[in-house]
Design an enzyme around this catalytic site. Structure first.
Site, mmCIF file in Angstrom:
data_model
loop_
_atom_site.group_PDB
_atom_site.id
_atom_site.type_symbol
_atom_site.label_atom_id
_atom_site.label_comp_id
_atom_site.label_asym_id
_atom_site.label_seq_id
_atom_site.Cartn_x
_atom_site.Cartn_y
_atom_site.Cartn_z
ATOM 1 N N GLN A 115 0.848 -1.198 0.000
ATOM 2 C CA GLN A 115 0.000 0.000 0.000
ATOM 3 C C GLN A 115 0.884 1.249 0.000
ATOM 4 O OE1 GLN A 115 -3.300 -0.080 2.815
ATOM 5 N NE2 GLN A 115 -3.825 -2.175 2.257
ATOM 6 N N GLY A 267 27.080 -10.082 16.827
ATOM 7 C CA GLY A 267 25.864 -9.753 16.078
ATOM 8 C C GLY A 267 25.457 -8.307 16.177
ATOM 9 N N THR A 269 23.565 -6.939 18.188
ATOM 10 C CA THR A 269 22.163 -6.744 18.558
ATOM 11 C C THR A 269 22.018 -6.241 19.991
ATOM 12 O OG1 THR A 269 21.991 -9.068 19.215
ATOM 13 C CG2 THR A 269 21.355 -8.519 16.958
ATOM 14 N N ALA A 801 0.754 7.509 6.994
ATOM 15 C CA ALA A 801 0.499 8.767 7.695
ATOM 16 C C ALA A 801 -0.555 8.605 8.789
ATOM 17 C CB ALA A 801 0.073 9.846 6.703
ATOM 18 N N PHE A 802 -1.779 8.193 8.410
ATOM 19 C CA PHE A 802 -2.860 7.890 9.350
ATOM 20 C C PHE A 802 -3.294 9.091 10.185
ATOM 21 C CE2 PHE A 802 0.113 4.229 9.073
ATOM 22 C CZ PHE A 802 -0.610 3.478 8.165
ATOM 23 N N SER A 1084 -11.281 9.927 4.947
ATOM 24 C CA SER A 1084 -11.798 8.964 3.960
ATOM 25 C C SER A 1084 -12.442 9.668 2.773
ATOM 26 C CB SER A 1084 -12.830 8.014 4.607
ATOM 27 O OG SER A 1084 -12.321 7.406 5.747
ATOM 28 N N GLN A 1198 -7.707 -1.571 2.335
ATOM 29 C CA GLN A 1198 -7.965 -0.533 3.330
ATOM 30 C C GLN A 1198 -8.784 -1.083 4.498
ATOM 31 O OE1 GLN A 1198 -7.206 3.275 3.232
ATOM 32 N NE2 GLN A 1198 -5.588 1.948 2.488
ATOM 33 N N GLU A 1265 -11.191 4.960 6.963
ATOM 34 C CA GLU A 1265 -11.259 5.032 8.422
ATOM 35 C C GLU A 1265 -12.282 4.122 9.104
ATOM 36 O OE1 GLU A 1265 -10.259 9.356 9.872
ATOM 37 O OE2 GLU A 1265 -11.693 9.485 8.238
#
Length: 1333
Positions: A115, A267, A269, A801-802, A1084, A1198, A1265
């Protein structure tokens, strides 16, 4: 540090030899790839190995076996100095659109597994590496390979579906490879199918076959290098530190004896994250990766010696190879270790993290150390004083990160003993997420019986996560030894264990009651395991309780149902077809350009922010003299440097771009350092000293805000009917409350921008990852006091983004523009993940209180709701979020007397902001919780109370908006049928009767979501469509592509309106220079508004071409365009959409805020382990009314992605703040979003057929949404399962379960005998580790 010349690093990248002279020990592979090699397909996501965005394949030749080993690894943790002799493969080498795409890239793209695309290269590399090692794979291989790769957009289902096509052979051709004249983008997802056959999202038959013979060969030169016996010590030096790589054990011992404080790094880590996130500095690092003795393996009659340098993945493979060679009685410890190893970190981490490093890091919540210690393992250590063996026991782990070994001693190998007859070993762990998460509590347990006896001869139990180090439960073991293994013995042992392992209530990490209960639960589970073993060997003959089987984990094929396009629709018309995201192939090849992928501009500087370390204080001084003395630091930007507006004002509240006199939260921006590189800018920022004078009484919690009336005004009220009078007429009245935690956006691409001065007339170009380019343009112009026409904002694409890339993004752009303005040089700002999470805020936490009046038949006649949200230190979008909550609070229920009151609390935490759903998920969860309480009080199923209160027939909302709920009711009935709701409720009831310690819960949840902003001025949109002489078309519109597929849909709209293939249409970017005054991409509504604008522009152009079509009706298109050009017809058109007239009168409490609603229903089922609180979403069925889908693949993606984000919100994602207001959870190691392991095992999405919507483009509906809230169905399913557990424990009636329903909350709510044993500390009697938000 010595400045003498260091050695060269020789390795290969994508088949090309790289010799790095004077390699910098502080450089990691990720920065080298991106900044030096310009290979930007490998992404920065977190910098700590927690997200997988930077995954690459590392290949090495093994001289001992003369084989080539491939493994996936996180480039952000790979030191450049450690790559000598390695071959690195990045996504660019796997395949590209310029050469050929690889089957992995093709399948992820065409299965719609991309997406926003930011995570896709990492997904590709994890799968590619898996297939290089194992061309014939199964689903378990896929889920294990992808466990360390996070995605915030897709919900993972399409990624898994694309990858699982490799589980069987495929044969096909692809236009991307064989150069077909017809582009797959025109035909993608449109195979000829009979009308009675259900359409599919993709056709796996067309995929390229996997051909392992076509992969890049390992460089022969590296084989020769490895074969050459040249035990030469390598040294790499930088200005500040040295990195030494010994080739022999003698060299290593000598180095360590001379430099006992120098860490050994294999590693990276452990040391790597400490250096990056904790500011630890090591002037000398020793890397023993070329010392053969550290990687040896030997077998004795009593067990196996494993070299400490072996990676955890190598250890796991080694142990798995041993299993079939010995009887089970000898491999009890080996089996326990294999089980535990499968849960340590991700595949990328296990591939590099060493066994020795895991032991020596001595983390208190280590997964392996308790098992090794319980199994009586020991280690061999060496120093200049010789060798010795040391048992791994309670004396070995002496404190946090400390062992009993001397500083100069080196862990050489680990002895893993074989078990004997009558000996049983088991491993247990619990973590915030099922995979790729540090353990909350881990345990290793061993018991030894004499042959044929149930009397315990010996026992050892070790725990991690319940103290500063791995701890032994020695007293508990003593209480059991010499006694028969039975319930009575164990019952006495539980109390001993509680007394032995005591955690103070303010212990770091909190979860004290939960952690203590886990120790009891694990011991009980071990008890059951041992009982069954004794029963199977006929040592005991009586019936024993059923063992607790693991939660189900197999992911089943899912259904995605959508309608065929009409039979008479042109084959060329892409509208309504499951078209692949227009950039999906570029995402998968790493060619898609994000903001920070843009090449460095000549003279470019990097900006790093200095943020407040205090929540509420006066700034008494800022000293940046030390920063300016660092070579390469160019300047420091303060509020005094801002030539224009220094604040942003909204609803009468100001927000400073940079704090001047006072700070009001930890993380508030004070100043910024600009330097020649990222590293220098960050060093400079750390060198800035800020002095404070603390101010009294900071406000953090709801209670503190309410007690001090710390609110943002206005406080809103929305009401219909007479609530007060209605309460007098009902049969019953009930009051309750629900708390919901906040949520981090966790977009994969952090805040990114590049501001470039043009060089004349005060003009700037701003390249940015923003949902609202026009706002960025406006803020930059006002901050610099220049007209907006001097600022052009460009958005190519956004890596997620949301809602989180609007307000704070524009402020960051303003600050960055000041730096560019002052220095007259290009300035780039890309936030680290930790800074991004600290600064930008997230979803609003909510305290919801409700009072409900209802009749005995379930009808709700009155409800009084009170919403408090934590706004933060500035207003941001809090007022609008709170208003949206009140507007949406009725959900799907026709409550005749309804009142809602909303208050945004002003606190000393970073301001919260817009987040997908904009307050609706929180508000509706309170409403659904209220209905659930009513059902419980009446002793009726919740769905009956829901149905009884639905809107039916022509309806009017509580603010006076008329609508029809018909398609909502269809969604509800369809969901009940398709999910087999009634039968599954009965099956869950039966399951719960049969299982004491596991329960199933089922819940069904509806939503009515108003699509759009509710504000007329934001609903307008514009577009520019240009037709070029060759017939190609360029579309520019006001929407920003952030993964929601708006560019793909606009391409579809233009294709239909111009009657040309989508391949002729291109969308480059969103730009304020091409389309001015655009609205934000949110709510939306992006497809609705921009689709109408693009349609308008295309219709204008198509009409202009009408005379030429009539003259030459057979075309082609290019001839009409050419003729129009020669007739001087304008082939460029602007389209505009005015948007609907919307309004809301808060005084009259009436308004028209939306033209339509999107409806949806979800039924979810979970299986819950009552002893640990872990759950698995067994199934989720979503039925959603989105009108006529423009693109089913995008829309279903979505729906799934929003659902998974909602599931994270309601079940696992937790933001934790210190008592002083500092955000603890600043990265993926502390903050857990859903991963592959969290996908519903059956994940079905059905688009409601035969739905119309005259208010949007082509009868579609907005979908980005609404389904976030449907993730709450998992929350309510967990609550249903908890209720079943409580019922069995004798706890009937209402109970509290706040959101998120984490394993901790679910476990404690189950009220098991073990949670009841744990004493609870009195609130207020101690200082909690974290605030209760």
């Amino acid at each position: 540090m010595s400045s003498s010349k260091g050695d060269n690093v020789c390795f290969f990248i994508n088949g090309k030899k790289v010799i790095e002279e004077n390699a910098d020990p502080e450089t990691n592979l990720l920065s080298f790839l991106r900044q030096r090699m310009r290979l930007t397909g490998t992404k920065y996501g977190c910098g700590g190995g927690g997200c997988g965005a930077c995954t690459v394949m590392v290949s090495r030749y093994l001289p001992t076996t003369k084989t080539i080993a491939h493994h996936s690894a996180n480039a952000c943790l790979l030191p450049l100095c450690q790559l000598h002799g390695a071959a690195i493969t990045t996504v660019e080498s796997v395949g590209s659109t310029k050469t050929r795409i690889h089957p992995v890239q093709e399948r992820i793209a065409k299965a719609h597994g991309s997406q926003c695309g930011f995570c896709t290269p990492g997904m590709v590399m994890s799968m590619y590496t898996l297939l290089r090692n194992k061309p014939q794979i199964c689903l378990d291989d896929i889920t294990q390979a992808l466990a360390g790769n996070l995605c915030r957009c897709t919900g993972y289902r399409p990624i898994i579906d694309g990858c699982r096509t490799f589980c069987q052979e495929q044969e096909s051709n692809c236009c991307q490879v064989n150069g077909s004249a017809t582009c797959c983008r025109d035909l993608e997802g449109t195979p000829e199918e009979p009308e009675d056959e259900a359409p599919k999202l993709f056709n796996k038959e067309e995929f390229l076959p996997l051909d392992p013979t076509q992969e890049l060969i390992f460089p022969p030169e590296l084989i020769l290098m490895s074969e050459a016996s040249n035990p030469q010590l390598l040294t790499f030096r930088s200005e500040r530190m040295s990195w030494v790589s010994p080739a022999t054990l003698d060299q290593l011992v000598e180095l360590k004896s001379r430099n006992p404080k120098a860490p050994l790094v294999v590693g990276n880590t452990n040391v790597g994250p400490d250096v990056k996130f904790k500011g630890v500095f090591h002037p000398l690092v020793i890397s023993p990766t070329r010392v053969p003795e550290l990687f040896q393996f030997s077998q004795t009659p009593d067990g196996v010696w494993v070299g400490a340098g072996n990676s955890l993945a190598q250890l796991q493979a080694l142990l798995e190879k041993l299993l079939p060679q010995f009887p089970q009685e000898k491999t009890e410890l080996i089996r326990a270790l294999i089980q535990q190893l499968g849960n340590v970190g991700s595949q990328q981490i296990r591939n590099v993290a060493s066994l020795g490093g895991n032991i020596m890091s001595a983390y208190p919540n280590s997964d392996l150390n308790p098992v090794l210690a319980a199994g009586k393992s020991r280690v061999s250590v060496i120093s200049d004083g010789g060798r010795r063996e040391v048992p791994l026991n309670q004396d070995f782990f002496v404190g946090f990160g400390k062992t009993s070994l001397k500083p100069e001693e080196i862990l050489l190998s680990v002895f893993i003993p074989f078990t004997t007859k009558g000996e049983l070993v088991r491993a247990f762990r619990h973590a915030p997420r099922k995979e790729s998460a540090f353990a909350t509590v881990a345990a290793g347990m061993r018991v030894l019986f004499s042959e044929g006896s149930a009397v315990v001869q010996d026992m050892s139990v070790y725990f991690g996560g319940v103290g500063p180090a791995t701890v032994a439960a020695a007293k508990t073991c003593s209480a059991i030894v010499s006694k028969p293994w039975c319930e009575e013995t164990l019952s006495q042992a539980y109390q001993v264990l509680l007394e032995e392992l005591v955690l103070p209530p303010s212990a770091p990490g909190a979860k004290v009651e939960f952690r203590r209960s886990l120790t009891l639960s694990f011991l009980f589970k071990f008890h059951l395991e041992v009982l069954h073993q004794l029963r199977e060997t006929n040592v005991v003959t009586h019936d024993v309780p059923a063992r607790i089987e693991p939660l189900p984990r197999e992911i089943h094929p899912s259904l995605q149902e959508f309608q065929h396009v009409p039979q008479d629709q042109s084959h060329q018309d892409p509208v309504g077809r499951p078209i692949m995201h227009r950039s999906a192939i570029s995402h998968a090849t790493g060619e898609a350009v994000y903001c920070d992928d843009m090449p460095k501009v000549d003279g470019e500087l990097f900006l790093a922010l200095v943020t407040s370390s205090r929540a509420h204080a006066k700034i008494t001084g800022v000293d940046f003299s030390q920063a300016l003395q660092i070579p390469g630091v160019v300047d420091v930007i303060t509020v005094a440097d801002i030539p224009g507006k220094k604040v942003r004002s909204q609803f009468g509240y100001d927000e400073e771009l940079l704090a001047e006199n006072e700070v009001s939260c930890v993380g508030q921006m004070i100043c910024a350092v600009v330097a020649e590189s990222r590293a220098l800018a960050k060093r400079g920022a750390r060198a800035v000293r800020v002095d404070y004078e603390d101010l009294p009484d900071p406000v953090f919690t709801f209670e503190e805000a309410m007690g001090r009336s710390s609110f943002f005004e206005p406080r809103r009220v929305l009401e219909r009917g007479d609530v007060t009078e209605a309460f007098k007429t009902v049969d019953r009245v009930h009051s309750g409350e629900l708390r919901l935690g906040g949520q981090e956006h966790f977009y994969m691409e952090t805040q990114s921008m590049l501001v470039v001065p043009v060089g004349e007339e005060r003009e700037l170009n701003v390249y940015i990852s923003s949902q609202w380019p026009t706002l960025v343009q406006e803020v930059v112009a006002e901050t610099l006091d220049i007209p907006s026409n001097r600022v052009t904002c460009h958005v190519k694409r956004i890596g997620g983004a949301f809602g989180g890339k609007v307000t704070k993004t524009s402020i960051l752009a303003g600050i960055t523009s000041v730096a560019a303005w002052k220095t007259n040089r290009a300035v780039r700002c890309v936030l680290d993940r930790g800074d991004d999470m600290l600064i930008t805020g997230g979803r609003h936490p909510l305290l919801g209180k409700y009072k409900v009046g209802f009749m005995n038949d379930g009808r709700i006649l009155a409800a009084d709701l009170q919403y408090y949200i934590l706004g933060g230190n500035t207003l941001d979008d809090s007022l609008m979020v709170m208003e949206k909550m009140l507007i949406s609070m009725d959900n799907v229920y026709n409550i005749p007397n309804l009142r809602g009151r909303g208050t945004a609390c002003r606190t000393n935490l970073p301001s919260n902001t817009a987040f997908r759903g904009f307050g609706v998920p929180q508000a509706l969860t309170v409403v659904e919780s209220m209905l659930d309480d009513v059902a419980t009080l009446l002793g009726r199923p919740t769905y009956e109370v829901q149905e009884m209160n639905f809107y039916r027939g022509p309806s009017t909302t509580h603010y006076g908006l008329e609508f029809s709920p018909d398609t909502l009711l269809r969604c509800w009935e369809d969901c009940k049928v398709k999910s087999d709701y009634a039968a599954r409720r009965q099956a869950a009831l039966h399951f719960n009767q049969q299982n004491r310690w596991k329960k199933r819960g089922v819940a069904i949840t509806p939503i009515k979501y108003g699509v759009g902003y509710g504000i007329s001025v934001l609903s307008q949109a514009a577009a520019l469509v240009n037709i070029y002489k060759d017939g190609s078309v360029l579309v520019t519109h006001g929407g920003a592509e952030m993964g929601q597929g708006v560019h793909t849909k606009m391409q579809q709209v233009a294709s239909r309106e111009l009657h040309i293939p989508a391949s002729k249409i291109y969308i480059s970017e969103s730009s304020t220079g091409a389309v001015p005054n655009n609205s934000l991409s949110a709510a939306s509504f992006g497809t609705d508004s921009n689709g109408m604008a693009v349609q308008n522009a295309c219709q204008i152009l198509y009409q202009r071409l009408e005379p030429f079509r009539q003259k030459n009706p057979k075309g082609p298109w290019e001839s009409w365009v050419g003729a129009a050009f020669f007739q001087r017809v304008n082939l460029s058109a602007s389209g505009f959409y005015r948007g609907p007239d919307l309004n809301m009168d808060w005084e009259k409490k009436k308004g028209k805020l939306y033209t339509y609603f999107t409806f949806g229903v979800c039924c979810s089922e979970v299986e819950l382990d009552c002893l640990t609180g872990e759950y698995r979403t067994v199934r989720a069925d979503l039925v959603v009314d989105i009108g006529k889908s423009l693109n089913p693949s995008v829309d279903i993606g979505q729906i799934e992605g929003a659902f998974m984000q909602g599931m994270g919100l309601f079940t696992m994602e937790e933001l934790k703040y210190s008592p002083l207001g500092l955000l603890y959870t600043r990265g993926p190691s502390q903050y857990k979003i859903p991963a592959v392991c969290d996908v519903p095992l059956r994940f079905n999405v059905y688009l409601l057929p035969d739905s119309e919507n005259p208010h949007a483009i082509y009868s579609s509906k907005g979908i980005g949404e609404p389904t976030v809230f449907l993730g709450s169905s998992v929350f309510f399913a967990i609550k249903d399962a908890v209720a079943a557990a409580r019922s069995e424990s004798g706890a009937l009636g209402l109970f509290s379960l706040n959101s998120p329903a984490t394993p901790e909350r679910a476990c404690l709510a189950c009220s098991s005998p073990f949670t009841k044993m744990v004493p609870v500390s009195e609130p207020g009697s101690f200082q909690p580790w974290a605030l209760n938000i």
